[in-house]
Design a protein around this motif. Sequence first.
Motif, PDB file in Angstrom:
ATOM      1  N   VAL A 161      -0.556   0.368  -2.465  1.00  0.00           N
ATOM      2  CA  VAL A 161       0.744   0.000  -2.361  1.00  0.00           C
ATOM      3  C   VAL A 161       1.384  -0.755  -0.895  1.00  0.00           C
ATOM      4  N   GLY A 162       0.793  -0.043  -0.035  1.00  0.00           N
ATOM      5  CA  GLY A 162       1.015  -0.283   1.397  1.00  0.00           C
ATOM      6  C   GLY A 162       0.605  -1.762   1.571  1.00  0.00           C
ATOM      7  N   ASP A 163      -0.745  -2.071   1.200  1.00  0.00           N
ATOM      8  CA  ASP A 163      -1.617  -3.160   1.364  1.00  0.00           C
ATOM      9  C   ASP A 163      -0.605  -4.181   0.475  1.00  0.00           C
ATOM     10  N   LEU A 164      -0.477  -3.877  -0.787  1.00  0.00           N
ATOM     11  CA  LEU A 164       0.531  -4.866  -1.564  1.00  0.00           C
ATOM     12  C   LEU A 164       1.718  -5.226  -1.014  1.00  0.00           C
ATOM     13  N   SER A 165       2.351  -4.305  -0.327  1.00  0.00           N
ATOM     14  CA  SER A 165       3.525  -4.739   0.294  1.00  0.00           C
ATOM     15  C   SER A 165       3.387  -5.523   1.503  1.00  0.00           C
ATOM     16  N   ARG A 166       2.166  -5.255   2.263  1.00  0.00           N
ATOM     17  CA  ARG A 166       2.101  -6.024   3.476  1.00  0.00           C
ATOM     18  C   ARG A 166       1.717  -7.572   2.932  1.00  0.00           C
ATOM     19  N   ALA A 167       0.885  -7.600   2.025  1.00  0.00           N
ATOM     20  CA  ALA A 167       0.325  -9.087   1.428  1.00  0.00           C
ATOM     21  C   ALA A 167       1.543  -9.675   0.911  1.00  0.00           C
ATOM     22  N   LEU A 168       2.278  -9.050  -0.080  1.00  0.00           N
ATOM     23  CA  LEU A 168       3.482  -9.951  -0.701  1.00  0.00           C
ATOM     24  C   LEU A 168       4.543 -10.231  -0.183  1.00  0.00           C
ATOM     25  N   GLY A 169       4.701  -9.466   0.888  1.00  0.00           N
ATOM     26  CA  GLY A 169       6.047  -9.620   1.602  1.00  0.00           C
ATOM     27  C   GLY A 169       7.214  -9.382   0.528  1.00  0.00           C
ATOM     28  N   ALA A 201       8.227   2.545   5.323  1.00  0.00           N
ATOM     29  CA  ALA A 201       8.408   1.584   6.272  1.00  0.00           C
ATOM     30  C   ALA A 201       7.646   0.283   5.938  1.00  0.00           C
ATOM     31  N   ASP A 202       6.574   0.245   5.354  1.00  0.00           N
ATOM     32  CA  ASP A 202       5.902  -0.870   4.889  1.00  0.00           C
ATOM     33  C   ASP A 202       6.763  -1.841   3.891  1.00  0.00           C
ATOM     34  N   ILE A 203       7.219  -1.029   3.154  1.00  0.00           N
ATOM     35  CA  ILE A 203       8.089  -1.683   1.949  1.00  0.00           C
ATOM     36  C   ILE A 203       9.267  -2.299   2.715  1.00  0.00           C
ATOM     37  N   ALA A 204       9.899  -1.485   3.697  1.00  0.00           N
ATOM     38  CA  ALA A 204      11.073  -2.035   4.283  1.00  0.00           C
ATOM     39  C   ALA A 204      10.851  -3.278   5.076  1.00  0.00           C
ATOM     40  N   MET A 205       9.836  -3.543   5.537  1.00  0.00           N
ATOM     41  CA  MET A 205       9.082  -4.441   6.318  1.00  0.00           C
ATOM     42  C   MET A 205       9.043  -5.659   5.683  1.00  0.00           C
ATOM     43  N   ALA A 206       8.530  -5.290   4.115  1.00  0.00           N
ATOM     44  CA  ALA A 206       8.116  -6.593   3.216  1.00  0.00           C
ATOM     45  C   ALA A 206       9.357  -6.945   2.648  1.00  0.00           C
TER      46      ALA A 206
END
Length: 79
Positions: free
Chosen positions: A12-20, A56-61
């Motif tokens: 899910v972290g990878d997805l959030s960074r990839a999808l923004g 944090a990853d989701i917040a950035m995305a």
Amino acid sequence: EYQICTVAVGVVGDLSRALGAGLGPVCDDFMRCLLGLLQSQALNRSVKPHVISLFADIAMAIEGGFERYTAIIMEILKQ
């Protein structure tokens, strides 16, 4: 198995960074699951730091869209 859960959280972290910002439409579902994990007494405690990091990853995305989750996350972290 808690190891599988840890890997899933990482995905899910990878997805959030990839999808923004594209993560937005499914973010409520992800957050509901992640908050459930944090509240679970049955989940191995080693997974919970990964969940917190994922916030944090989701917040950035999703940037400003994360603000609506802040209060509930803070309440859970206080427990």
